[in-house]
Design a protein around this motif. Structure first.
Motif, PDB file in Angstrom:
ATOM      1  N   ASN A 179      -0.503   6.160  13.565  1.00 56.30           N
ATOM      2  CA  ASN A 179       0.851   6.720  13.564  1.00 56.30           C
ATOM      3  C   ASN A 179       1.528   6.576  12.206  1.00 56.30           C
ATOM      4  O   ASN A 179       2.382   7.390  11.838  1.00 56.30           O
ATOM      5  N   ARG A 180       1.171   5.530  11.471  1.00 57.14           N
ATOM      6  CA  ARG A 180       1.766   5.298  10.150  1.00 57.14           C
ATOM      7  C   ARG A 180       1.187   6.232   9.082  1.00 57.14           C
ATOM      8  O   ARG A 180       1.900   6.682   8.195  1.00 57.14           O
ATOM      9  N   ILE A 181      -0.136   6.479   9.161  1.00 59.99           N
ATOM     10  CA  ILE A 181      -0.763   7.232   8.067  1.00 59.99           C
ATOM     11  C   ILE A 181      -0.829   8.740   8.302  1.00 59.99           C
ATOM     12  O   ILE A 181      -0.783   9.509   7.342  1.00 59.99           O
ATOM     13  N   LEU A 182      -0.926   9.181   9.555  1.00 66.77           N
ATOM     14  CA  LEU A 182      -1.059  10.620   9.823  1.00 66.77           C
ATOM     15  C   LEU A 182       0.052  11.473   9.197  1.00 66.77           C
ATOM     16  O   LEU A 182      -0.227  12.550   8.658  1.00 66.77           O
ATOM     17  N   PRO A 183       1.337  11.026   9.228  1.00 63.21           N
ATOM     18  CA  PRO A 183       2.374  11.845   8.599  1.00 63.21           C
ATOM     19  C   PRO A 183       2.152  12.076   7.097  1.00 63.21           C
ATOM     20  O   PRO A 183       2.591  13.092   6.552  1.00 63.21           O
ATOM     21  N   PHE A 184       1.464  11.146   6.421  1.00 59.93           N
ATOM     22  CA  PHE A 184       1.217  11.302   4.987  1.00 59.93           C
ATOM     23  C   PHE A 184       0.104  12.320   4.707  1.00 59.93           C
ATOM     24  O   PHE A 184      -0.032  12.795   3.585  1.00 59.93           O
ATOM     25  N   TRP A 185      -0.696  12.612   5.736  1.00 64.90           N
ATOM     26  CA  TRP A 185      -1.854  13.489   5.554  1.00 64.90           C
ATOM     27  C   TRP A 185      -1.750  14.738   6.434  1.00 64.90           C
ATOM     28  O   TRP A 185      -2.734  15.314   6.840  1.00 64.90           O
ATOM     29  N   TYR A 186      -0.507  15.106   6.723  1.00 59.82           N
ATOM     30  CA  TYR A 186      -0.215  16.341   7.465  1.00 59.82           C
ATOM     31  C   TYR A 186      -1.016  16.459   8.756  1.00 59.82           C
ATOM     32  O   TYR A 186      -1.507  17.514   9.104  1.00 59.82           O
ATOM     33  N   TRP A 187      -1.179  15.322   9.423  1.00 60.86           N
ATOM     34  CA  TRP A 187      -1.782  15.274  10.755  1.00 60.86           C
ATOM     35  C   TRP A 187      -3.164  15.934  10.777  1.00 60.86           C
ATOM     36  O   TRP A 187      -3.487  16.711  11.655  1.00 60.86           O
TER      37      TRP A 187
ATOM     38  N   LEU B  29       0.839  -1.205   0.000  1.00 57.69           N
ATOM     39  CA  LEU B  29       0.000   0.000   0.000  1.00 57.69           C
ATOM     40  C   LEU B  29       0.872   1.251   0.000  1.00 57.69           C
ATOM     41  O   LEU B  29       2.007   1.232   0.467  1.00 57.69           O
ATOM     42  N   HIS B  30       0.310   2.330  -0.509  1.00 54.09           N
ATOM     43  CA  HIS B  30       0.958   3.636  -0.380  1.00 54.09           C
ATOM     44  C   HIS B  30       0.056   4.492   0.496  1.00 54.09           C
ATOM     45  O   HIS B  30      -1.080   4.790   0.124  1.00 54.09           O
ATOM     46  N   PHE B  31       0.562   4.885   1.656  1.00 54.38           N
ATOM     47  CA  PHE B  31      -0.283   5.595   2.615  1.00 54.38           C
ATOM     48  C   PHE B  31      -0.549   7.048   2.227  1.00 54.38           C
ATOM     49  O   PHE B  31      -1.270   7.769   2.924  1.00 54.38           O
ATOM     50  N   GLY B  32       0.005   7.486   1.114  1.00 51.36           N
ATOM     51  CA  GLY B  32      -0.347   8.795   0.573  1.00 51.36           C
ATOM     52  C   GLY B  32      -1.518   8.702  -0.396  1.00 51.36           C
ATOM     53  O   GLY B  32      -1.961   9.713  -0.934  1.00 51.36           O
ATOM     54  N   ASN B  33      -2.024   7.484  -0.605  1.00 52.02           N
ATOM     55  CA  ASN B  33      -3.152   7.245  -1.507  1.00 52.02           C
ATOM     56  C   ASN B  33      -4.387   6.929  -0.664  1.00 52.02           C
ATOM     57  O   ASN B  33      -4.397   5.979   0.112  1.00 52.02           O
TER      58      ASN B  33
END
Length: 307
Positions: free
Chosen positions: A225-233, A85-89
């Motif tokens: 914790n893994r995905i929040l950094p990709f979505w600017y918290w 997966l890409h957590f920015g998607n």
């Protein structure tokens, strides 16, 4: 073992892909026979589930489940076609949540004999150790001019989290989880999901290494914790993507409080500073700086609310 090998390569020294006349496989080596047997026993529970919950092990053509060679005992699984997966998607994040929910729902049914063999851990102890290691490294590290002003914040967040850790809530959660035989996957990182977008929009998990008999909520905490950094918290983004199981976690005070603890920063910095790897240090610096101002606002909002 009955495989006619055409080509092979190493993911790690104990994880090898092999292309054979019978198909493509992944061999995984375990240093202890007991660990291998436990992983195969777990795998058997998830075999044949539709839709797939976990990528599972298979047998060699000679029907043996494992073989001993060199310093490892080797088990075999099919090479699952697809990608991580890409957590920015946004759709990947949602697919990951659904995969975790399916895993949690099924895993409550495992037999007591298997559940009782799983390890458990204290979240507070795990985090305390990670914090202490970072604090130790931080004292002697040669920080770049970009990182230097951030270190005090990163230490303050960890210290606040541990001081405000809701021991009563977590202890009650652990008792309830033990009663319900809850299991966590333990490593819900993007590379431990597989999705074949040509065939399905459903992802599934791989890797049994960190299965643990602890509250399922700990998987959701790690996923956040893994995905929040990709979505600017952004909590608003979590609401857009989150399924019911994930979003209900944000209604729990202990969970929101735990989001302050920068476990991802400690994990990555501890690894980079331990090996003094300049490439890793530069990569973690970029990772830390990328969303720092957003993270700081998110954390300060929680701390002010809790205080």
């Amino acid at each position: 073992m009955g495989l006619e090998i055409l080509d092979f390569g190493f993911f790690r020294d104990n994880v090898i892909w092999v292309n054979t006349r019978q198909g493509k496989y992944v061999l995984k080596g375990f240093s202890r026979s007991e660990t291998c047997k436990k992983q195969l026993k777990l795998s058997k529970l998830y075999h044949g589930q539709k839709p797939r919950i976990m990528g599972t092990y298979t047998v060699y053509p000679n029907q043996k489940k494992s073989m001993e060679f060199g310093e490892y005992i080797w088990a075999i699984m099919p090479f699952y076609k697809g990608e991580g997966l890409h957590f920015g998607n946004q759709s990947d994040v949602s697919a990951g949540m659904d995969a975790i929910s399916r895993f949690h729902s099924f895993s409550k049914n495992i037999p007591s004999s298997v559940y009782d063999q799983l390890s458990s851990y204290s979240l507070y102890k795990k985090w305390s150790d990670r914090f202490d290691t970072f604090k130790y490294h931080a004292q002697s590290a040669k920080w770049s001019h970009q990182m230097q002003p951030l270190i005090s914040d990163i230490l303050i967040w960890g210290n606040w989290s541990l001081k405000n850790f809701d021991h009563d809530a977590i202890e009650a959660l652990e008792k309830k989880a033990h009663k319900r035989k809850e299991i966590t996957h333990g490593d819900v990182a993007p590379h431990n999901f597989v999705i074949n977008k040509e065939k399905s929009n459903k992802a599934y998990l791989i890797d049994f290494d960190l299965f643990a008999a602890v509250p399922q909520a700990f998987d959701w905490l790690q996923y956040a914790n893994r995905i929040l950094p990709f979505w600017y918290w952004s909590y608003e983004k979590m609401e857009e993507m989150g399924n019911e199981d994930f979003l209900k976690m944000f209604t729990k005070r202990w969970f929101v409080s735990c989001l302050v603890f920068p476990t991802d920063l400690y994990r990555e910095w501890n690894r980079a500073l331990k090996y003094q790897d300049q490439g890793m240090i530069e990569a973690v610096t970029r990772f830390t700086l990328r969303d720092y101002s957003y993270r700081k606002k998110f954390v300060e909002k929680i701390i002010n609310k809790m205080n």
